[in-house]
Design a protein around this motif. Structure first.
Motif, PDB file in Angstrom:
ATOM      1  N   SER A   1       0.853  -1.377  -0.225  1.00  0.00           N
ATOM      2  CA  SER A   1       0.165   0.310   0.018  1.00  0.00           C
ATOM      3  C   SER A   1       0.450   1.335  -0.212  1.00  0.00           C
ATOM      4  O   SER A   1      -0.013   2.746  -0.175  1.00  0.00           O
ATOM      5  CB  SER A   1      -1.074  -0.347   1.594  1.00  0.00           C
TER       6      SER A   1
ATOM      7  N   GLN B   1       4.204   8.081   7.385  1.00  0.00           N
ATOM      8  CA  GLN B   1       3.452   7.427   6.565  1.00  0.00           C
ATOM      9  C   GLN B   1       3.455   5.358   7.436  1.00  0.00           C
ATOM     10  O   GLN B   1       2.637   4.578   7.469  1.00  0.00           O
ATOM     11  CB  GLN B   1       3.867   6.860   5.233  1.00  0.00           C
TER      12      GLN B   1
ATOM     13  N   GLN C   1      -0.136   4.422   8.591  1.00  0.00           N
ATOM     14  CA  GLN C   1      -0.916   3.920   8.000  1.00  0.00           C
ATOM     15  C   GLN C   1      -0.960   2.647   9.137  1.00  0.00           C
ATOM     16  O   GLN C   1      -1.180   1.416   8.417  1.00  0.00           O
ATOM     17  CB  GLN C   1      -0.298   3.195   6.624  1.00  0.00           C
TER      18      GLN C   1
END
Lengths: 215, 215
Positions: free
Chosen positions: A112, A140, A144
């Motif tokens: 992802s 990130q 995530q």
């Protein structure tokens, strides 16, 4: 859920069993004998029985295995009942190929996010996957909630990047670099060293001396 | 030369030892203790001693190992004293990445031919490697005496291509397809299934229950 320590070789075969059971279910098969299973996955049936024995009684003598029951059991074991997002670090030629790789459709795995230091790649989308500058990696990964990373950076950068990944809370690294990484005990590393794999294969051809021809 | 049957896990570690010994020799180190070796290659020293024991007495208690002697021993075992040419079948994105892959300079491995059915690729040179049409596969493999093939074709074509490879006399296949191949007993298959590797890694993270954190 499984709590006994199982051998790594057994764990590596679980996805193989899982995938074949999916094929059987899609073909509307309700049960499978250990002989059929053995022939399809190229693992001898004694090994299959031993593997399964770590998880208790999964089949019945003379009946074989109930496909759907077994599939659901492995789905739980392999965490296939929820989506797992992974990240890739290092968008070179191998990294790009992996971003393009068709992780079998029956699995709940998804790359992802990708990270790379090259300015030209930053904030682009490649094979449908956003590529972030490495400066944003920690942020990130945490936002995530990514726990697993595929590492395809150059060997000489691998330990530095690994330290950053560990700091960001990553617990699993699929390491494609030739470097043996130093990580804390609670971080798992799976090494895929292509040179090693080739050398091992050649060793086995020359010495043809293992019990099993396939692993 | 080794004749005892050795475990596959041991065989897979031999290239790791070999590579590190090369590093030591280049740094002019004459001897190495099992503790140093263990820390560098991330394999516990009991495992190293057990691995080495398959090949007889390689070191002396209290002295450690003679770097050059050990290196030469593994060089022979791993066939590094002669060049091994391998072929690659299936020049897609993964295949291209592997053709571009820097097999460690200290190894004597070389991809010397690639095969692909796409007309646009036939008779071109990619990353310094000639790409032949699949129609010439058997002829080229035999002429170039290639025994080992890296297989990166689509899964649905993998068994057909494998049958052709076996017919051409290939004895080793590094299989990147998700298919478990059927081969005669004298052909070795090493499976690198990226989905499986990721799933196994995730399994270990969730179950953190093996003795060793790295393999």
């Amino acid at each position: 859920m499984a709590t006994r320590k199982i051998p790594r070789a057994t764990a590596k075969r679980l996805p193989v069993y899982y995938r074949y059971l999916n094929v059987l279910l899609n073909a509307n098969k309700r049960r499978v004998s250990s002989t059929e299973l053995s022939e399809a996955v190229k693992v001898d049936s004694a090994t299959i029985r031993r593997d399964f024995s770590y998880f208790g009684e999964l089949g019945k003598r003379g009946y074989g295995y109930d496909v759907e029951k077994l599939l659901n059991f492995f789905k739980g074991i392999l965490n296939q009942d929820k989506l797992t997002s992974v990240a890739l670090v290092g968008v070179g030629s191998l990294g790009s190929a992996l971003m393009n790789y068709n992780f079998h459709q029956s699995t709940n795995l998804r790359i992802s996010a990708a990270f790379d230091p090259k300015p030209a790649l930053a904030n682009t989308v490649k094979s449908g996957i956003p590529v972030y500058p490495v400066g944003e990696m920690k942020k990130q990964l945490q936002e995530q909630q990514i726990d697993v990373v595929i590492l395809t950076v150059p060997g000489e950068k691998s330990q530095t990047v690994t330290d950053e990944l560990v700091e960001a809370g990553v617990h699993g690294i699929l390491n494609f670099t030739p470097v043996r990484l130093s990580v804390p005990k609670d971080v798992q590393v799976q090494n895929i060293d292509l040179t090693n794999e080739l050398q091992t294969l050649i060793y086995f051809i020359e010495n043809n001396n293992t019990k099993d021809s396939q692993k």
